[in-house]
Design an enzyme around this catalytic site. Sequence first.
Site, PDB file in Angstrom:
ATOM      1  N   PHE B 119       0.888  -1.321   0.015  1.00 34.53           N
ATOM      2  CA  PHE B 119      -0.150  -0.038   0.138  1.00 34.53           C
ATOM      3  C   PHE B 119       0.826   1.212  -0.041  1.00 34.53           C
ATOM      4  O   PHE B 119       2.081   1.198   0.316  1.00 34.53           O
ATOM      5  CB  PHE B 119      -0.892  -0.015   1.167  1.00 34.53           C
ATOM      6  CG  PHE B 119      -2.390  -0.084   0.852  1.00 34.53           C
ATOM      7  CD1 PHE B 119      -2.715  -1.281   0.057  1.00 34.53           C
ATOM      8  CD2 PHE B 119      -3.340   0.649   1.432  1.00 34.53           C
ATOM      9  CE1 PHE B 119      -4.183  -1.336  -0.266  1.00 34.53           C
ATOM     10  CE2 PHE B 119      -4.595   0.539   1.467  1.00 34.53           C
ATOM     11  CZ  PHE B 119      -5.070  -0.141   0.491  1.00 34.53           C
ATOM     12  N   GLN B 240      -8.569  14.225   3.931  1.00 27.63           N
ATOM     13  CA  GLN B 240      -7.919  13.408   2.818  1.00 27.63           C
ATOM     14  C   GLN B 240      -8.813  13.435   1.605  1.00 27.63           C
ATOM     15  O   GLN B 240     -10.004  12.862   1.592  1.00 27.63           O
ATOM     16  CB  GLN B 240      -7.473  12.032   3.303  1.00 27.63           C
ATOM     17  CG  GLN B 240      -7.048  11.265   2.530  1.00 27.63           C
ATOM     18  CD  GLN B 240      -6.261  10.133   2.946  1.00 27.63           C
ATOM     19  OE1 GLN B 240      -7.090   8.814   3.151  1.00 27.63           O
ATOM     20  NE2 GLN B 240      -5.116   9.965   3.052  1.00 27.63           N
ATOM     21  N   HIS B 242      -9.048  11.058  -1.450  1.00 33.85           N
ATOM     22  CA  HIS B 242      -8.352  10.031  -2.101  1.00 33.85           C
ATOM     23  C   HIS B 242      -8.082  10.053  -3.479  1.00 33.85           C
ATOM     24  O   HIS B 242      -8.945  10.434  -4.184  1.00 33.85           O
ATOM     25  CB  HIS B 242      -9.393   8.674  -1.561  1.00 33.85           C
ATOM     26  CG  HIS B 242      -8.908   7.410  -2.036  1.00 33.85           C
ATOM     27  ND1 HIS B 242      -8.370   6.823  -3.279  1.00 33.85           N
ATOM     28  CD2 HIS B 242      -8.471   6.617  -1.097  1.00 33.85           C
ATOM     29  CE1 HIS B 242      -8.049   5.656  -3.108  1.00 33.85           C
ATOM     30  NE2 HIS B 242      -7.733   5.279  -1.902  1.00 33.85           N
ATOM     31  N   LEU B 252     -15.186   4.944  -4.379  1.00 28.27           N
ATOM     32  CA  LEU B 252     -13.901   4.626  -4.238  1.00 28.27           C
ATOM     33  C   LEU B 252     -13.154   3.440  -4.900  1.00 28.27           C
ATOM     34  O   LEU B 252     -13.953   2.256  -5.254  1.00 28.27           O
ATOM     35  CB  LEU B 252     -13.632   4.314  -2.636  1.00 28.27           C
ATOM     36  CG  LEU B 252     -12.378   4.003  -2.522  1.00 28.27           C
ATOM     37  CD1 LEU B 252     -11.321   5.284  -2.223  1.00 28.27           C
ATOM     38  CD2 LEU B 252     -12.214   3.405  -0.822  1.00 28.27           C
ATOM     39  N   GLU B 255      -6.729   1.915  -3.170  1.00 30.48           N
ATOM     40  CA  GLU B 255      -5.300   1.813  -3.267  1.00 30.48           C
ATOM     41  C   GLU B 255      -4.651   0.565  -3.633  1.00 30.48           C
ATOM     42  O   GLU B 255      -3.533   0.668  -4.093  1.00 30.48           O
ATOM     43  CB  GLU B 255      -4.648   2.665  -2.122  1.00 30.48           C
ATOM     44  CG  GLU B 255      -3.163   2.922  -2.169  1.00 30.48           C
ATOM     45  CD  GLU B 255      -2.869   3.962  -0.940  1.00 30.48           C
ATOM     46  OE1 GLU B 255      -3.588   4.971  -0.662  1.00 30.48           O
ATOM     47  OE2 GLU B 255      -2.175   3.269  -0.038  1.00 30.48           O
ATOM     48  N   ARG B 286      -1.144   9.386  -0.074  1.00 27.82           N
ATOM     49  CA  ARG B 286      -2.368   9.780  -0.846  1.00 27.82           C
ATOM     50  C   ARG B 286      -2.413  11.512  -1.204  1.00 27.82           C
ATOM     51  O   ARG B 286      -2.971  11.880  -2.136  1.00 27.82           O
ATOM     52  CB  ARG B 286      -3.486   9.325   0.171  1.00 27.82           C
ATOM     53  CG  ARG B 286      -3.712   7.885   0.066  1.00 27.82           C
ATOM     54  CD  ARG B 286      -5.045   7.671   0.799  1.00 27.82           C
ATOM     55  NE  ARG B 286      -5.082   6.261   0.791  1.00 27.82           N
ATOM     56  CZ  ARG B 286      -5.973   5.357   1.473  1.00 27.82           C
ATOM     57  NH1 ARG B 286      -6.857   6.271   1.961  1.00 27.82           N
ATOM     58  NH2 ARG B 286      -6.402   4.091   1.213  1.00 27.82           N
ATOM     59  N   HIS B 353     -12.589  11.988   1.149  1.00 31.30           N
ATOM     60  CA  HIS B 353     -12.556  10.414   1.591  1.00 31.30           C
ATOM     61  C   HIS B 353     -12.637  10.390   3.103  1.00 31.30           C
ATOM     62  O   HIS B 353     -13.223   9.646   3.542  1.00 31.30           O
ATOM     63  CB  HIS B 353     -11.269   9.736   1.101  1.00 31.30           C
ATOM     64  CG  HIS B 353     -11.268   8.504   1.291  1.00 31.30           C
ATOM     65  ND1 HIS B 353     -12.374   7.481   1.158  1.00 31.30           N
ATOM     66  CD2 HIS B 353     -10.140   7.646   1.773  1.00 31.30           C
ATOM     67  CE1 HIS B 353     -11.983   6.428   1.347  1.00 31.30           C
ATOM     68  NE2 HIS B 353     -10.598   6.555   1.969  1.00 31.30           N
ATOM     69  N   ARG B 398      -3.407  10.427   6.467  1.00 24.06           N
ATOM     70  CA  ARG B 398      -3.423   9.131   6.782  1.00 24.06           C
ATOM     71  C   ARG B 398      -2.924   8.315   5.809  1.00 24.06           C
ATOM     72  O   ARG B 398      -3.145   8.553   4.610  1.00 24.06           O
ATOM     73  CB  ARG B 398      -4.969   8.888   7.245  1.00 24.06           C
ATOM     74  CG  ARG B 398      -5.213   7.283   7.613  1.00 24.06           C
ATOM     75  CD  ARG B 398      -6.333   7.356   7.714  1.00 24.06           C
ATOM     76  NE  ARG B 398      -7.654   6.924   6.975  1.00 24.06           N
ATOM     77  CZ  ARG B 398      -7.387   6.343   5.695  1.00 24.06           C
ATOM     78  NH1 ARG B 398      -6.811   5.205   5.596  1.00 24.06           N
ATOM     79  NH2 ARG B 398      -8.570   6.331   4.772  1.00 24.06           N
TER      80      ARG B 398
END
Lengths: 230, 587
Positions: B119, B240, B242, B252, B255, B286, B353, B398
């Site tokens: 990730f 955030q 995304h 979404l 990732e 991100r 997000h 994050r």
Amino acid sequence: MRISVYRYNPDTDKKPRMQDYEVKTFQGMMLRDALLEVKKQDESFSFRHSCGEGVCGSDGVNANGLNVLACVTPIEELKQPISVRPLPGRPVIRDLVVDMTQFYEQYRAVKPYLVRKDPLPEQELLQSPADRDKLDGLYECILCGCCSTACPSFWWNPDKFHGPAALLQSWRFLADSRDQASEERLDALDGPYKLFRCHSIMNCVEVCPKGLNPTRAIGHIKELMLEKGL
Amino acid sequence: MSLPTRHFDALIIGAGGAGLNAALQLASADLRVAVVSKVFPTRSHTVAAQGGVNAALANVLPDSWHWHMFDTVKGSDYLGDQDAIEFMCREAIPTVYELEHAGVPFSRLDNGKIYQRAFGGQSQNFGGDQAARTCAAADRTGHAILHTLYQQNIRARTHFFDEFFALDLVRDAEGVICGALVLEIETGEPLLIESKATLLATGGCGQVFRTTSNAHINTGDGAAMALRAGIPLMDMEFFQFHPTGIAGKGMLITEGTRGEGGYLINKDGERFMERYAPRAKDLASRDVVSRAIVTEVKEGRGCGEHADHVLLKLDHLGESIISKRLPGIRESSKIFAGVDPIVEPIPVFPTAHYAMGGIPTDRFGRVAMPAGQGAEEVVAGLYAAGECACASVHGANRLGGNSLLDILVFGRLAGKDIIDYVRENPYQRAVDAASLEQAMARLTRWDQKGKGIPVSQLRADFRKCMEDHAGVFRTEEVMAEGYERLCELRERLPEARLSDQSKVFNTARIEALELENMMDVGMSIAVSALHRQESRGAHSRPDHPDRDDQTWLKHSLYYKDGDRMDYKPVRTKPLTVESFPPKERVY
């Protein structure tokens, strides 16, 4: 586009009715978008919805006679004028909102949780990829209720027959190599109703928005019962 | 007036991963625990988490919780509290094993262990090679975890109040929180739930933005309840975006698609992340990837008829990887973007997000705020966990896979701490009449008759305003204008009226109550952002392009009363290891 929606508010209505709305369509419009448009025109209209992408399972409705999940059902796939009703066989609370209590009770009744009797290791319980593959097509259920409310056996005996959604989860744990309660699970399914009211009509398979197959899962449970000589 | 009242040891508001993991601890300890949720528990938005949960199990590549901690601190742009981060990264490992034992159907490696994927922002050895730390159940990890936690709560006989909407916290005469007033959605009747301890676990607030990966229910209810109770929200400017939402829609795309080897291209077919993050490329943090996508589009290298998105290419992975590891993504892409990623790239653009900020807590989930001489005094009886809380483990940005981890670790810990708290404070405090009246006023306000602004219109204007003025790039000018417009909208809120005031399952009333929450929380984002004159993590200001540790290495605290800002220091000292001092953040 015209959309005809089931309306009933126990505060104000003696009986349910269908109400028509004109809704502007757009490219890629889903049935949920159309219902949101209705809601914008008429805030007294109620329906459940949340994630908008087919994972939370809130917006099961009956569109043109078929149970669907509104957020993943393209308008263009539905013959117009679209007629939207609550999921069948459940008491209506208001408009498209139905009382799912019995559905959830049946789910809880199959003890839908992993049971381990041996001491737990410090790390994960091992499971081979092949054993894990057995859970595919089972664990993805979103409890939208489209299947059980399309099932005639569940319509007649919602208090006694577990219904396809709950039985799919029953098999999900019977099929899990980590679970250690197979005997109890099978014993609990004994009798003429809980499991055996399934007559393989397969409405559940036809309507499942996640492409799952409760009838096959129920078949596996029956086979396992025979095997164990119950 | 006689108000129906119920009594519990602990009240949990919200039935996502944090609420349910807390409930499980409490119910297993034989405490009387009530979980209030405005939707049936498995509809909570944890269900939509896709990619996975981070834990340094080292099943695929070498790993350690300490490397995980480094990545999280760096990812946070050094704004995260290092004691909480150390704790979370250590706890990650037993937490994931516990979940597995509870039944989560994790994907598996050939040796039978839990499958882990790469990730963004993950490294081995403190910034070295890519790590593989994200434990996954295909691309439905949140669903698998949420359902498992609900199932275990069935076993533990937790008491659920499904489809009850929390209106406000209630206090005793001394100001100690002693429960909440809730609304039964089905009947439209209020209910008082008295409790010795109360946990806010209401999740995110992504609905404040027009384009979001968040569900309709993510309206910041708990955060707004805290604000109304005089508690500040921390670090709310850090929101955030995304990088990969389906373009124009916001759903979404995990990732994990890039973790499995997918990458982004612009209209020239260029793999543009190589320019922005030469080492990590598509697996940079991100905030970095989102800014890169917006920059590509702004500079005319976007794709499609309106050159307003970029493409996420997966077809080179082959059908078997996509079907096995990313089946949900394939399904979503087909339904919402009309493309099958096995043959065609997915059109993507950043989508609102996740709120890094929230209700300030210590690392036991206890709500803590400045009071008297202290910057972090515990608010007796009140806990917060999950996205609505800020421990703070995410700081300014994050990392993917740390959200599920956050809710599980701190949900569990809050549950454990509540057990101790209730043992030490065994007697229910008496709800103060004035406090109850105030909570009740939230409900009766919407009984006002007459013509007014429709809630849906105000809601749409508000969400558009947030999107236009508090997005990926923020300048003083844009934000100041946004704040002014938000103030106007806030002033119009009292003029809003419901045309339908019926009781039974009146979703219009719920949406009105949610709008009030959203506007309070949206304002906290706008005001906190306007004040922070630096670029850090997800808060990116072209007029203040650099991070300024001298002035701004501190947490923001927003108070509703007068839109007031306050600040408190970052906890840079970990529990047992050396602190990671701020460094330039490159990927």
